[in-house]
Design a protein around this motif. Structure first.
Motif, PDB file in Angstrom:
ATOM      1  N   THR A  90      21.658  -1.377  67.445  1.00  0.00           N
ATOM      2  CA  THR A  90      22.254  -0.107  67.045  1.00  0.00           C
ATOM      3  C   THR A  90      23.698  -0.031  67.522  1.00  0.00           C
ATOM      4  O   THR A  90      24.005  -0.469  68.640  1.00  0.00           O
ATOM      5  CB  THR A  90      21.482   1.057  67.708  1.00  0.00           C
ATOM      6  OG1 THR A  90      20.092   0.845  67.528  1.00  0.00           O
ATOM      7  CG2 THR A  90      21.891   2.407  67.118  1.00  0.00           C
ATOM      8  N   TYR A  91      24.572   0.540  66.696  1.00  0.00           N
ATOM      9  CA  TYR A  91      25.951   0.729  67.127  1.00  0.00           C
ATOM     10  C   TYR A  91      25.963   1.541  68.423  1.00  0.00           C
ATOM     11  O   TYR A  91      25.349   2.610  68.492  1.00  0.00           O
ATOM     12  CB  TYR A  91      26.748   1.464  66.035  1.00  0.00           C
ATOM     13  CG  TYR A  91      28.214   1.586  66.371  1.00  0.00           C
ATOM     14  CD1 TYR A  91      29.080   0.536  66.132  1.00  0.00           C
ATOM     15  CD2 TYR A  91      28.716   2.739  66.966  1.00  0.00           C
ATOM     16  CE1 TYR A  91      30.420   0.623  66.461  1.00  0.00           C
ATOM     17  CE2 TYR A  91      30.061   2.838  67.298  1.00  0.00           C
ATOM     18  CZ  TYR A  91      30.904   1.781  67.049  1.00  0.00           C
ATOM     19  OH  TYR A  91      32.230   1.863  67.383  1.00  0.00           O
ATOM     20  N   SER A 128      34.397   0.558  63.937  1.00  0.00           N
ATOM     21  CA  SER A 128      33.271   1.463  63.693  1.00  0.00           C
ATOM     22  C   SER A 128      32.035   0.711  63.204  1.00  0.00           C
ATOM     23  O   SER A 128      30.990   1.318  62.997  1.00  0.00           O
ATOM     24  CB  SER A 128      33.656   2.561  62.698  1.00  0.00           C
ATOM     25  OG  SER A 128      33.649   2.079  61.377  1.00  0.00           O
ATOM     26  N   ASP A 173      33.817   1.440  77.355  1.00  0.00           N
ATOM     27  CA  ASP A 173      33.705   1.599  75.903  1.00  0.00           C
ATOM     28  C   ASP A 173      33.114   2.976  75.631  1.00  0.00           C
ATOM     29  O   ASP A 173      31.929   3.210  75.875  1.00  0.00           O
ATOM     30  CB  ASP A 173      32.803   0.487  75.329  1.00  0.00           C
ATOM     31  CG  ASP A 173      32.529   0.656  73.833  1.00  0.00           C
ATOM     32  OD1 ASP A 173      33.041   1.619  73.225  1.00  0.00           O
ATOM     33  OD2 ASP A 173      31.797  -0.186  73.275  1.00  0.00           O
ATOM     34  N   CYS A 184      29.897   3.243  73.642  1.00  0.00           N
ATOM     35  CA  CYS A 184      28.705   2.598  74.201  1.00  0.00           C
ATOM     36  C   CYS A 184      27.856   3.686  74.875  1.00  0.00           C
ATOM     37  O   CYS A 184      28.353   4.432  75.709  1.00  0.00           O
ATOM     38  CB  CYS A 184      29.143   1.540  75.205  1.00  0.00           C
ATOM     39  SG  CYS A 184      27.823   0.564  75.888  1.00  0.00           S
ATOM     40  N   VAL A 185      26.566   3.770  74.493  1.00  0.00           N
ATOM     41  CA  VAL A 185      25.753   4.897  74.948  1.00  0.00           C
ATOM     42  C   VAL A 185      25.293   4.741  76.398  1.00  0.00           C
ATOM     43  O   VAL A 185      25.079   3.633  76.876  1.00  0.00           O
ATOM     44  CB  VAL A 185      24.517   5.123  74.052  1.00  0.00           C
ATOM     45  CG1 VAL A 185      24.939   5.473  72.634  1.00  0.00           C
ATOM     46  CG2 VAL A 185      23.606   3.908  74.063  1.00  0.00           C
ATOM     47  N   ASP A 186      25.116   5.894  77.044  1.00  0.00           N
ATOM     48  CA  ASP A 186      24.646   5.914  78.437  1.00  0.00           C
ATOM     49  C   ASP A 186      23.124   5.960  78.494  1.00  0.00           C
ATOM     50  O   ASP A 186      22.558   6.773  79.216  1.00  0.00           O
ATOM     51  CB  ASP A 186      25.215   7.151  79.152  1.00  0.00           C
ATOM     52  CG  ASP A 186      26.659   6.925  79.561  1.00  0.00           C
ATOM     53  OD1 ASP A 186      27.039   5.765  79.792  1.00  0.00           O
ATOM     54  OD2 ASP A 186      27.411   7.914  79.617  1.00  0.00           O
ATOM     55  N   LYS A 194      23.965   6.833  55.068  1.00  0.00           N
ATOM     56  CA  LYS A 194      23.258   7.211  56.290  1.00  0.00           C
ATOM     57  C   LYS A 194      22.175   8.247  55.968  1.00  0.00           C
ATOM     58  O   LYS A 194      21.058   8.179  56.496  1.00  0.00           O
ATOM     59  CB  LYS A 194      24.255   7.772  57.303  1.00  0.00           C
ATOM     60  CG  LYS A 194      23.667   8.048  58.668  1.00  0.00           C
ATOM     61  CD  LYS A 194      24.756   8.182  59.723  1.00  0.00           C
ATOM     62  CE  LYS A 194      24.166   8.424  61.095  1.00  0.00           C
ATOM     63  NZ  LYS A 194      24.213   9.829  61.495  1.00  0.00           N
ATOM     64  N   MET A 250      26.869  -0.016  58.009  1.00  0.00           N
ATOM     65  CA  MET A 250      27.482   1.220  57.522  1.00  0.00           C
ATOM     66  C   MET A 250      26.774   2.444  58.107  1.00  0.00           C
ATOM     67  O   MET A 250      27.382   3.479  58.313  1.00  0.00           O
ATOM     68  CB  MET A 250      27.448   1.257  55.989  1.00  0.00           C
ATOM     69  CG  MET A 250      28.337   0.204  55.337  1.00  0.00           C
ATOM     70  SD  MET A 250      30.097   0.449  55.650  1.00  0.00           S
ATOM     71  CE  MET A 250      30.539   1.473  54.244  1.00  0.00           C
ATOM     72  N   ALA A 251      25.449   2.317  58.359  1.00  0.00           N
ATOM     73  CA  ALA A 251      24.687   3.434  58.913  1.00  0.00           C
ATOM     74  C   ALA A 251      24.490   3.313  60.433  1.00  0.00           C
ATOM     75  O   ALA A 251      23.848   4.165  61.034  1.00  0.00           O
ATOM     76  CB  ALA A 251      23.329   3.528  58.213  1.00  0.00           C
ATOM     77  N   GLY A 252      25.011   2.252  61.045  1.00  0.00           N
ATOM     78  CA  GLY A 252      24.936   2.098  62.504  1.00  0.00           C
ATOM     79  C   GLY A 252      23.572   1.717  63.031  1.00  0.00           C
ATOM     80  O   GLY A 252      23.302   1.841  64.228  1.00  0.00           O
ATOM     81  N   PHE A 281      18.442   3.011  67.873  1.00  0.00           N
ATOM     82  CA  PHE A 281      17.960   2.710  69.225  1.00  0.00           C
ATOM     83  C   PHE A 281      16.466   2.389  69.297  1.00  0.00           C
ATOM     84  O   PHE A 281      15.858   2.462  70.349  1.00  0.00           O
ATOM     85  CB  PHE A 281      18.325   3.853  70.201  1.00  0.00           C
ATOM     86  CG  PHE A 281      19.807   4.056  70.248  1.00  0.00           C
ATOM     87  CD1 PHE A 281      20.619   3.135  70.893  1.00  0.00           C
ATOM     88  CD2 PHE A 281      20.409   5.122  69.599  1.00  0.00           C
ATOM     89  CE1 PHE A 281      21.997   3.275  70.891  1.00  0.00           C
ATOM     90  CE2 PHE A 281      21.786   5.278  69.597  1.00  0.00           C
ATOM     91  CZ  PHE A 281      22.583   4.357  70.255  1.00  0.00           C
ATOM     92  N   MET A 337      32.204  10.392  57.036  1.00  0.00           N
ATOM     93  CA  MET A 337      31.596  10.040  58.313  1.00  0.00           C
ATOM     94  C   MET A 337      32.675   9.858  59.387  1.00  0.00           C
ATOM     95  O   MET A 337      33.712   9.265  59.130  1.00  0.00           O
ATOM     96  CB  MET A 337      30.813   8.745  58.168  1.00  0.00           C
ATOM     97  CG  MET A 337      30.206   8.301  59.478  1.00  0.00           C
ATOM     98  SD  MET A 337      29.301   6.777  59.301  1.00  0.00           S
ATOM     99  CE  MET A 337      27.773   7.395  58.638  1.00  0.00           C
ATOM    100  N   VAL A 357      28.841   6.968  63.494  1.00  0.00           N
ATOM    101  CA  VAL A 357      27.504   6.596  63.008  1.00  0.00           C
ATOM    102  C   VAL A 357      26.400   7.131  63.894  1.00  0.00           C
ATOM    103  O   VAL A 357      25.299   7.383  63.439  1.00  0.00           O
ATOM    104  CB  VAL A 357      27.317   5.067  62.859  1.00  0.00           C
ATOM    105  CG1 VAL A 357      27.927   4.572  61.589  1.00  0.00           C
ATOM    106  CG2 VAL A 357      27.820   4.308  64.061  1.00  0.00           C
ATOM    107  N   VAL A 358      26.697   7.265  65.176  1.00  0.00           N
ATOM    108  CA  VAL A 358      25.684   7.751  66.113  1.00  0.00           C
ATOM    109  C   VAL A 358      26.114   9.131  66.607  1.00  0.00           C
ATOM    110  O   VAL A 358      27.214   9.281  67.121  1.00  0.00           O
ATOM    111  CB  VAL A 358      25.529   6.776  67.300  1.00  0.00           C
ATOM    112  CG1 VAL A 358      24.606   7.346  68.357  1.00  0.00           C
ATOM    113  CG2 VAL A 358      25.021   5.431  66.806  1.00  0.00           C
ATOM    114  N   THR A 383      26.726  11.691  68.911  1.00  0.00           N
ATOM    115  CA  THR A 383      26.817  11.665  70.361  1.00  0.00           C
ATOM    116  C   THR A 383      28.055  12.435  70.780  1.00  0.00           C
ATOM    117  O   THR A 383      29.033  12.488  70.035  1.00  0.00           O
ATOM    118  CB  THR A 383      26.877  10.209  70.886  1.00  0.00           C
ATOM    119  OG1 THR A 383      27.119  10.233  72.285  1.00  0.00           O
ATOM    120  CG2 THR A 383      27.961   9.400  70.224  1.00  0.00           C
ATOM    121  N   LYS A 419      32.069  10.615  75.577  1.00  0.00           N
ATOM    122  CA  LYS A 419      31.995  10.478  77.030  1.00  0.00           C
ATOM    123  C   LYS A 419      33.333  10.890  77.639  1.00  0.00           C
ATOM    124  O   LYS A 419      34.378  10.608  77.077  1.00  0.00           O
ATOM    125  CB  LYS A 419      31.737   9.016  77.402  1.00  0.00           C
ATOM    126  CG  LYS A 419      30.317   8.586  77.232  1.00  0.00           C
ATOM    127  CD  LYS A 419      30.061   7.285  77.965  1.00  0.00           C
ATOM    128  CE  LYS A 419      30.586   6.085  77.189  1.00  0.00           C
ATOM    129  NZ  LYS A 419      30.075   4.813  77.721  1.00  0.00           N
TER     130      LYS A 419
END
Lengths: 489, 95
Positions: A198-199, A213, A241, A244-246, A389, A435-437, A463, B52, B55-56, B58, B61
């Motif tokens: 996942t992006y 992106s 980044d 980048c997810v936590d 998406k 394109m949709a991550g 995820f 868009m 994509v996520v 969120t 941060k």
């Protein structure tokens, strides 16, 4: 090839732990295998001394019992990832001589977990290509050949060096990056497993940017378990980044339970494209039947905007690339073609440093972002991205995972595809995912009529890499895929 | 939409890439093949669709606005094609 290079990462991990062999022995076996396979042109920089030094350190840690999850495992690193003091040039002439003074987060994560680096792997220049024919360092050769044929084949791209090296057993696993299919398509062409997470799952810090992106790093490995092991180490939250997810990284191996009872598998009907080769269509049906036999429920779904994903991608990706590649100006790093005039210096440096495919994409990107065209192209493409998406979001109410072919064909010969748009169509099944991550995994599931590997793709919810690993392992087991290229090099 | 050779030359100047005159016809052809193919997007009804931005879903941060790293001029200059005393050297731009 020696026996040690035949081991998967999970098998090598056990062997090292049991002291059946040392990390230095394992690394030496790979160093020898790498030297013997130079005809594949998979590595652009071999680092045997560094590898053996890292292996010695690993042996010490294994002896004292503080070994990391990848302790002593020899890997190849795509040339796109920054490696401290070592060749990092995105296989472009414009980054001539560039040696970063830092590691990418991904490389650092792998090293922190004990991995050994065998060298840097060939790729399409700036990750732009589907056949590894655009590298400044020449074409990569696929270890696979057609039945009764000596004709060289491409390994796919852009992570062609990674895929070729993993398939030829000249590294235990490799890093790759995927902007439109650059992990999954070469994995499919070489009978290896490739996952684009996942992006936001993996940090992009220290990875040479193509289309920010869409870019996401992931592993190419010999089997599903090895890819789960590698992704676990590559992924991490990263304050460097912002995209980048936590979120903590799950234990992907633990998700591979083999139990997919009740799993709802979607078959997107728009992926049934005209002219799909019979062997690929048959494989797709077999894949669905395998999952059904294990208790999954297979349903048809619709993703109506599928066919617009690729043309929209060829606006978004070149636009972002033209912007990202503006930094290569001959001033701070890489190639400089001297001139008395600064603009002339920029123009000559960039003309000499970029290859034809990169120039083509930078020009397209500059055009679609230029005054008067921004709305007609870029904004429109981003609106279509919203629709793509949305298609997926609607489908996720009915299914948990989707099954598609990974590529529209098996590996082809270098020079066989010269028309850029025909080359771009290689990514027709993979690009929607970027394109949709979403996460997507390519898993080998059979051989083509010509005896070449073919793969299926699983697409997951954001995820939900765990479902991908679990389902991919079922396909891996039940397809009985165990083919290897015959060693001819 | 399509491009002619004058436009290709202008785009190349914007992109700071020197293109030889003899390469213009081929580039014009290649870019137009791609642009023609992209025209397919005109079939799609995009009325009322938001472009868009991420994509996520969120929230961005944030970090404390304080210096956490730095003081590494040698490292920054290490790959410069031409430098002098921690300055990047370029051709003269002001008379």
């Amino acid at each position: 090839m020696s026996e040690l290079t035949e081991l998967t990462i999970s098998a090598a991990r056990e062997g090292l732990k049991a002291k059946s062999f040392s990390a230095v022995e394992l690394t030496q076996a790979y160093v020898t295998a790498v030297e013997r396979a130079r005809i594949l042109n998979a590595y652009v920089k071999e680092t045997p001394e560094l590898a053996l030094e890292m292996a010695k350190t690993s042996d010490k840690r294994l002896a004292t019992g503080d070994a990391g999850p990848l302790e002593g495992i020899p890997l190849g690193i795509k040339d796109l990832f920054a490696t401290k003091g070592v060749h990092t040039q995105a296989c472009s002439h414009i980054l001539d001589g560039f040696k970063p003074t830092y590691n990418a987060t991904v490389t650092q994560n792998l090293f922190d977990d004990g991995a050994v680096m065998l060298g840097k792997l060939n790729m399409d220049e700036f990750a732009m290509g589907s056949s590894n024919e655009t590298s400044y360092y020449g074409n990569v050769i696929n270890p696979w050949r057609r039945k009764d044929s000596n004709v060289a084949l491409v390994p796919g791209g852009s992570s062609g060096g990674s895929a070729s090296a993993v398939a030829a057993h000249i590294c235990a696993g490799a890093t790759g990056t995927d902007t439109g299919g650059s992990i999954r398509q070469p994995a499919a062409f070489t009978g290896t497993v490739g996952i684009k997470p996942t992006y936001g799952r993996v940090s992009r810090w220290g990875i040479v940017a193509f289309a920010s992106s869409l870019d996401q790093a992931g592993p190419i490995a010999r089997d599903v378990r090895d890819s789960a092991i590698l992704l676990k180490s590559m992924a991490s939250p990263d304050p460097k980044d912002t995209t980048c997810v936590d979120q903590p990284v799950p234990d992907y191996e633990a998700a591979m339970t083999g139990d997919i009872r009740g799993l709802r598998v979607g078959i997107p009907k728009e992926y049934r494209v005209d002219g799909m080769p019979g062997d690929i269509d048959a494989l797709w049906h077999q894949g669905a039947d395998m999952l059904k036999a294990r208790g999954a429920e297979v349903v048809e779904v619709s993703l109506p905007h599928t066919k617009y994903a690729l043309p929209a991608y060829y606006i978004v990706a070149p636009a972002e690339a033209s912007s990202n590649l503006a930094r290569y100006d001959g001033v701070r790093y890489g190639l400089r073609v001297p001139s008395d005039d600064i603009t002339e210096m920029y123009e000559r440096t960039r003309a000499a440093g970029f290859g034809p495919e990169v120039i083509r994409r930078v020009l397209i990107g500059t055009y679609v972002l230029s005054a008067g065209y921004y709305d007609a192209y870029y904004v429109k493409a981003q609106k279509i991205r919203t629709l793509i998406k949305r298609d997926f979001e609607e489908a996720w109410s009915r299914v948990d995972v989707m099954l598609t072919p990974a590529t529209p064909s098996a590996a082809f010969a270098p020079g066989e595809i010269t028309d850029p748009v025909r080359m771009y169509l290689n990514d027709v099944f993979t690009v929607t995912v970027n394109m949709a991550g979403l996460p997507g995994i390519a898993v080998p599931a059979g051989l083509s009529d010509e005896g070449l590997p073919l793969a299926l793709q699983l697409i997951g919810r954001p995820f939900d890499e765990e479902t991908l690993f679990r389902t991919a392992q079922v396909i891996e087991e039940d397809s009985g895929y165990s083919a290897h290229p015959e060693v001819w090099w | 939409m399509s491009v002619d050779q004058t436009t290709v030359r202008r785009i190349a100047q914007l992109a700071r890439i020197k293109v030889k005159d003899e390469d213009l016809p081929a580039l014009e052809g290649e870019l137009n093949v791609i642009l023609d193919w992209i025209e397919m997007l005109n079939e799609v009804d995009i009325d009322g669709v938001e472009p868009m931005t991420a994509v996520v879903e969120t929230s961005m941060k944030k970090r404390k606005d304080e210096i956490s790293d730095g003081a590494m001029p040698d490292s920054i200059m290490a790959n410069a094609p031409a430098s002098d005393d921690h300055f990047f050297v370029v051709p003269k731009v002001v008379e």
